[in-house]
Design an enzyme around this catalytic site. Structure first.
Site, PDB file in Angstrom:
ATOM      1  N   HIS A  20     -37.813  24.225   2.530  1.00 29.43           N
ATOM      2  CA  HIS A  20     -39.034  23.201   2.489  1.00 29.43           C
ATOM      3  C   HIS A  20     -38.788  22.245   1.626  1.00 29.43           C
ATOM      4  O   HIS A  20     -39.222  21.150   1.828  1.00 29.43           O
ATOM      5  CB  HIS A  20     -40.390  24.155   2.258  1.00 29.43           C
ATOM      6  CG  HIS A  20     -40.826  25.038   3.457  1.00 29.43           C
ATOM      7  ND1 HIS A  20     -40.867  26.350   3.260  1.00 29.43           N
ATOM      8  CD2 HIS A  20     -40.863  25.051   4.696  1.00 29.43           C
ATOM      9  CE1 HIS A  20     -41.164  27.004   4.049  1.00 29.43           C
ATOM     10  NE2 HIS A  20     -41.357  26.360   5.379  1.00 29.43           N
ATOM     11  N   LYS A  44     -53.758  34.455  11.454  1.00 28.94           N
ATOM     12  CA  LYS A  44     -52.297  34.906  11.417  1.00 28.94           C
ATOM     13  C   LYS A  44     -52.359  35.516  10.093  1.00 28.94           C
ATOM     14  O   LYS A  44     -53.104  35.396   8.938  1.00 28.94           O
ATOM     15  CB  LYS A  44     -51.800  33.407  11.268  1.00 28.94           C
ATOM     16  CG  LYS A  44     -50.221  33.363  11.812  1.00 28.94           C
ATOM     17  CD  LYS A  44     -49.816  32.058  11.846  1.00 28.94           C
ATOM     18  CE  LYS A  44     -48.229  32.212  11.561  1.00 28.94           C
ATOM     19  NZ  LYS A  44     -47.566  30.802  11.686  1.00 28.94           N
ATOM     20  N   SER A 131     -39.216  31.475   5.644  1.00 31.44           N
ATOM     21  CA  SER A 131     -39.985  32.314   4.786  1.00 31.44           C
ATOM     22  C   SER A 131     -40.024  33.780   5.299  1.00 31.44           C
ATOM     23  O   SER A 131     -40.103  34.718   4.474  1.00 31.44           O
ATOM     24  CB  SER A 131     -41.362  31.764   5.067  1.00 31.44           C
ATOM     25  OG  SER A 131     -41.542  30.350   4.608  1.00 31.44           O
TER      26      SER A 131
END
Ligand code: ADP
Length: 164
Positions: A20, A44, A131
């Site tokens: 990122h 989520k 991630s």
């Protein structure tokens, strides 16, 4: 003064990785400001809370005025309107990212025609990094310090030692 070129880089950032960071730095070469916006999505399940994800991003980009850390809820197009921009940045790692990203870019455009999604490709060193993978590795006690900002390394270690 000319109009500032602003791009929004939306994502889960659970947690932020050097992949990122690489995309954000590339974005800064093209835009005056990059707004990194973490999605607040109660349906989520995240390892880190929204507050924790934001704190790690803020510490990663301490004192950089061209980067704004924020969050959004609901539709990205509404958030873009609030931030007065039509430009979205996303990262493309591999073909596997393409389908989802393509669908999302077209969906956002169908909601608002002026929206443009700019895809940036990370350095090859980060092109396999996610991630999810980072979390898996830490969960099993693996060490990949070079893949995440220092603050994320600390928080991941703390998170998993708490859980054990
Ligand atoms: P999302 O849940 O929206 O995919 P992520 O935080 O996983 O959120 O990713 C946000 C954006 O960053 C996506 O466009 C994703 O493809 C991109 N991205 C994630 N990891 C990397 C990486 N290692 N290199 C380049 N882009 C990445």
């Amino acid at each position: 003064m000319g109009k500032l070129k602003i791009a929004v880089y939306p994502g889960s950032y659970d947690p932020i990785t050097n992949g990122h960071v690489d995309i954000i730095l590339r974005g800064l070469e093209l835009f005056d400001k990059v707004i990194v916006a973490a999605l607040k999505n109660p349906s989520k399940t995240h390892l880190f809370s929204l507050e924790e994800r934001i704190e790690m991003m803020e510490k990663t980009f301490d004192k950089c005025e061209k980067i704004e850390i924020d969050f959004f809820e609901g539709l990205l197009v509404d958030y873009l309107e609030k931030k007065k921009t039509f430009t979205v940045v996303r990262g493309l790692r591999a073909i596997s990212d393409f389908e989802v990203e393509f669908q999302m870019a077209l969906m956002n455009r169908s909601l608002k025609d002026k929206i443009e999604t700019i895809f940036l490709v990370p350095s090859i060193n980060y092109s396999f990094l996610s991630s999810k993978l980072v979390k898996e590795i830490y969960k099993f006690g693996g060490e990949i310090k070079s893949m995440v900002p220092d603050i994320v390394d600390e928080k991941l270690k703390a998170k998993y030692s708490q859980k054990q």
